[in-house]
Design an enzyme around this catalytic site. Sequence first.
Site, mmCIF file in Angstrom:
data_model
loop_
_atom_site.group_PDB
_atom_site.id
_atom_site.type_symbol
_atom_site.label_atom_id
_atom_site.label_comp_id
_atom_site.label_asym_id
_atom_site.label_seq_id
_atom_site.Cartn_x
_atom_site.Cartn_y
_atom_site.Cartn_z
ATOM 1 N N HIS A 30 0.839 -1.208 0.000
ATOM 2 C CA HIS A 30 0.000 0.000 0.000
ATOM 3 C C HIS A 30 0.872 1.256 0.000
ATOM 4 O O HIS A 30 0.689 2.153 -0.836
ATOM 5 C CB HIS A 30 -0.900 -0.036 1.238
ATOM 6 C CG HIS A 30 -1.783 1.155 1.394
ATOM 7 N ND1 HIS A 30 -3.127 1.133 1.096
ATOM 8 C CD2 HIS A 30 -1.524 2.427 1.847
ATOM 9 C CE1 HIS A 30 -3.652 2.320 1.335
ATOM 10 N NE2 HIS A 30 -2.701 3.118 1.802
ATOM 11 N N GLU A 31 1.826 1.310 0.921
ATOM 12 C CA GLU A 31 2.691 2.485 1.027
ATOM 13 C C GLU A 31 3.649 2.575 -0.151
ATOM 14 O O GLU A 31 4.001 3.681 -0.592
ATOM 15 C CB GLU A 31 3.473 2.447 2.348
ATOM 16 C CG GLU A 31 2.611 2.414 3.604
ATOM 17 C CD GLU A 31 1.726 3.644 3.759
ATOM 18 O OE1 GLU A 31 2.010 4.676 3.109
ATOM 19 O OE2 GLU A 31 0.743 3.583 4.516
ATOM 20 N N HIS A 34 1.960 4.444 -2.887
ATOM 21 C CA HIS A 34 2.010 5.893 -2.636
ATOM 22 C C HIS A 34 3.397 6.435 -3.014
ATOM 23 O O HIS A 34 3.510 7.481 -3.675
ATOM 24 C CB HIS A 34 1.757 6.189 -1.156
ATOM 25 C CG HIS A 34 0.336 6.016 -0.720
ATOM 26 N ND1 HIS A 34 -0.733 6.492 -1.426
ATOM 27 C CD2 HIS A 34 -0.194 5.432 0.405
ATOM 28 C CE1 HIS A 34 -1.864 6.209 -0.787
ATOM 29 N NE2 HIS A 34 -1.562 5.561 0.321
#
Length: 375
Positions: A30-31, A34
């Site tokens: 997820h990170e 980003h």
Amino acid sequence: MNFLQGIASALTPAGLIWTLLIITVATFLHELAHYALARWQGVKVNSFSIGMGPVLIKQMWRGTEWRLSLLPIGGYVEIDGMAPDLEDGTARAPTRGFAALSPLGKIAVLLAGPVMNLLVAFLIITATLSANGLTTPIENQITISQVLPDSKAEELGLKAGDTITAIDGSALPQSYREAGQDKPGWQRLASVLGVSGAHRLTVERSGQTLQVPFDWTAKVGGVQQKLGVAYGPGQKVTPLSLPGAAVQSGKVLVGAVPQVLNAFKNLFVRFFTLNLKTDEGVVGPVGTVQVVSQAASLGGWTLLGIAAAINLSLGFFNLLPIPGLDGGRILLVLVGVLRGRPLTFAQEQAVTVAGFGLVMLLTVFVLVRDLVRFF
């Protein structure tokens, strides 16, 4: 079993390890999404941590400080221009990095994390369906998945993998009506076991048909007796090609949307009414470990299914329009577009703090509700 024994039985070492591993990998990806979308647009990423809390190891690479932190519970990424600048102890709105991106650029960075989790869920489901085929329930059959030791079922010679096609000489129906409710035929066994007397199961095993007669006492001292089996509907497996598995996986994700939204709706209703009664839609950390423990005992594919579900939940949860979550930040960007100018720094900070507080209260509520189950 008392409260502490119940907690101990749920938090097995294997369950804890697998849960931490699945959540850490899901959060890392997820990170990472980003990070990738920010760097792709030329925005500096100050740090990227695997884990939370005190930093154990850190290393600079490509302008980012990569960290391994003490607590193995997810991770975080610090994108330049997303947090306020501090000047002489006063927080000021940043004007560089993320803050300088166009609305579309900001949304791309924020959307990347949840989309990554949904993509991971899609890939896991596709791989599972491609390897194992599509399983559809056969409502008028009962498949025994487990026989408990020293149980009545073991005494009768029932085995995992047996299929029950008839009870007391009558074939199981596709559905039946009981107490004003329509139920699938495979649930008929529970209804029959509620009645004392002589019963007979017709069982299919390795191409053979067996008759299993037995005398049954439904209650002893007012306590409902158990046959000692785990069971569910019969299963039909349809092989799928990789493209077919991908199409079916997409249908699963689309079909999950109303279910997830309904689960979150029920959670918020229970939260605002302080209703601690548990439901099947949302479980807390203890419940998650418990589910993962059970999945690990059933094999790798079942564990992968839970990993897909966790990624799916993480993706959808972060898309909720709550300030402090990715969906909430996207909402603030869209509000600025509709107004013709972004929110002021003070307005955005106030809304974000309120949203973060709500998320923390929700977290505490889910944890308390999780623990109440063991009292």
